[in-house]
Motif scaffolding. Structure first.
Motif, PDB file in Angstrom:
ATOM      1  N   LYS A 179       0.832  -1.206   0.000  1.00 33.70           N
ATOM      2  CA  LYS A 179       0.000   0.000   0.000  1.00 33.70           C
ATOM      3  C   LYS A 179       0.868   1.258   0.000  1.00 33.70           C
ATOM      4  O   LYS A 179       0.550   2.252  -0.665  1.00 33.70           O
ATOM      5  CB  LYS A 179      -0.921   0.007   1.223  1.00 33.70           C
TER       6      LYS A 179
ATOM      7  N   ASP B  30       2.339   1.741  -3.442  1.00 27.23           N
ATOM      8  CA  ASP B  30       1.349   2.267  -4.387  1.00 27.23           C
ATOM      9  C   ASP B  30       1.085   3.762  -4.194  1.00 27.23           C
ATOM     10  O   ASP B  30       0.418   4.379  -5.018  1.00 27.23           O
ATOM     11  CB  ASP B  30       0.030   1.499  -4.250  1.00 27.23           C
ATOM     12  N   SER B  31       1.589   4.313  -3.086  1.00 28.91           N
ATOM     13  CA  SER B  31       1.374   5.740  -2.813  1.00 28.91           C
ATOM     14  C   SER B  31       2.536   6.590  -3.316  1.00 28.91           C
ATOM     15  O   SER B  31       2.764   7.690  -2.807  1.00 28.91           O
ATOM     16  CB  SER B  31       1.181   5.955  -1.302  1.00 28.91           C
TER      17      SER B  31
ATOM     18  N   LEU C  29       2.181  10.375  -4.114  1.00 32.14           N
ATOM     19  CA  LEU C  29       1.964  11.363  -3.060  1.00 32.14           C
ATOM     20  C   LEU C  29       3.265  12.099  -2.748  1.00 32.14           C
ATOM     21  O   LEU C  29       4.354  11.639  -3.085  1.00 32.14           O
ATOM     22  CB  LEU C  29       1.440  10.681  -1.790  1.00 32.14           C
TER      23      LEU C  29
ATOM     24  N   ARG D 225       2.958  10.782   2.164  1.00 35.74           N
ATOM     25  CA  ARG D 225       3.284   9.356   2.165  1.00 35.74           C
ATOM     26  C   ARG D 225       3.703   8.903   3.561  1.00 35.74           C
ATOM     27  O   ARG D 225       3.313   7.822   4.013  1.00 35.74           O
ATOM     28  CB  ARG D 225       4.398   9.074   1.165  1.00 35.74           C
TER      29      ARG D 225
ATOM     30  N   TRP E 200       0.623   8.676   5.708  1.00 31.54           N
ATOM     31  CA  TRP E 200      -0.129   7.485   5.326  1.00 31.54           C
ATOM     32  C   TRP E 200       0.527   6.226   5.882  1.00 31.54           C
ATOM     33  O   TRP E 200      -0.154   5.328   6.388  1.00 31.54           O
ATOM     34  CB  TRP E 200      -0.217   7.418   3.811  1.00 31.54           C
TER      35      TRP E 200
END
Length: 214
Positions: free
Chosen positions: A93, A96-97, A100, A105, A108
């Motif tokens: 995950k 996949d960021s 950002l 990031r 997150w």
């Protein structure tokens, strides 16, 4: 009609409340004992399937994550690693960021780590900690509650009732302390496992974040 003084009325009410708790206490103690047995079995099962990472492997994985060229290679390294699937999910995950900003990031990633710790650690240890704390307390309650009628029966020469009360008292004490002791051991072992899990996850997350900054 005999008028009961206030103190005697309160004492009688307190006795009724106390004696009415005996059956619920015994039921909860039986539930705790069954839970402790299944929890211990789960601990043994998790021990057999537990992922053990050597220091060298963690070092190699971290360098591989940091030096991976591109998000695709980074994700392939994560998928092919020996870490837990739940850890892979968090790292994927984060990978996949990549679109950002660095600040978003990192925020997150921190949120994902906190959620993972809450799911894996807090919820798994919650029930065990309850048994650890409440089990001995219920055992003590199960000891004291039947002793009142038992001692009263002794005053009237009814030794059989006293003997039955003592048996219940000892049984509830053993079950309560035993359940609490087993749950305490499970809690200590699992907490150590989860601390290692969380520490490794933090290392891998930092490596992925470092790669995405490049």
């Amino acid at each position: 009609m005999v008028v009961i003084p206030g103190s005697e009325l309160l004492a009688a009410t307190l006795n009724v409340v106390s004696q009415s708790l005996q059956i619920p206490v015994i039921i909860f103690l039986l539930i705790f004992a069954i839970f402790a047995v299944f929890a211990f079995g789960g601990l043994i099962s998790d021990y057999k399937t537990r992922v053990r990472l050597t220091r060298n492997y963690k070092e190699e994985l971290i360098f591989s994550l940091v030096n991976a060229e591109g998000v695709s290679e980074l994700k392939n390294i994560i998928k092919g690693s020996k870490i837990y699937d739940s850890q892979k999910e968090v790292l994927l995950k984060i990978a996949d960021s990549h679109s950002l900003s660095d600040e978003s990031r990192e925020a997150w990633a921190l949120n994902l780590i906190e959620e993972e710790e809450e799911v894996v650690m807090a919820k798994s240890l919650e029930k065990v900690d309850i048994v650890t704390r409440i089990g001995p307390t219920l055992g003590l309650m199960g000891t004291l509650i039947p002793m009142g009628p038992g001692l009263a029966a002794l005053g009237s020469g009814d030794v059989t009732t006293l003997a039955n009360a003592i048996i219940v008292a000892f049984d509830t004490t053993v079950v309560g302390i035993g359940s609490g002791a087993v749950a305490y051991v499970i809690s200590k072992i699992r907490r150590r496992w989860y601390e290692e899990y969380s520490s490794n996850l933090q290392l891998f997350v930092n490596a992925v974040l470092e790669n995405l900054k490049n």
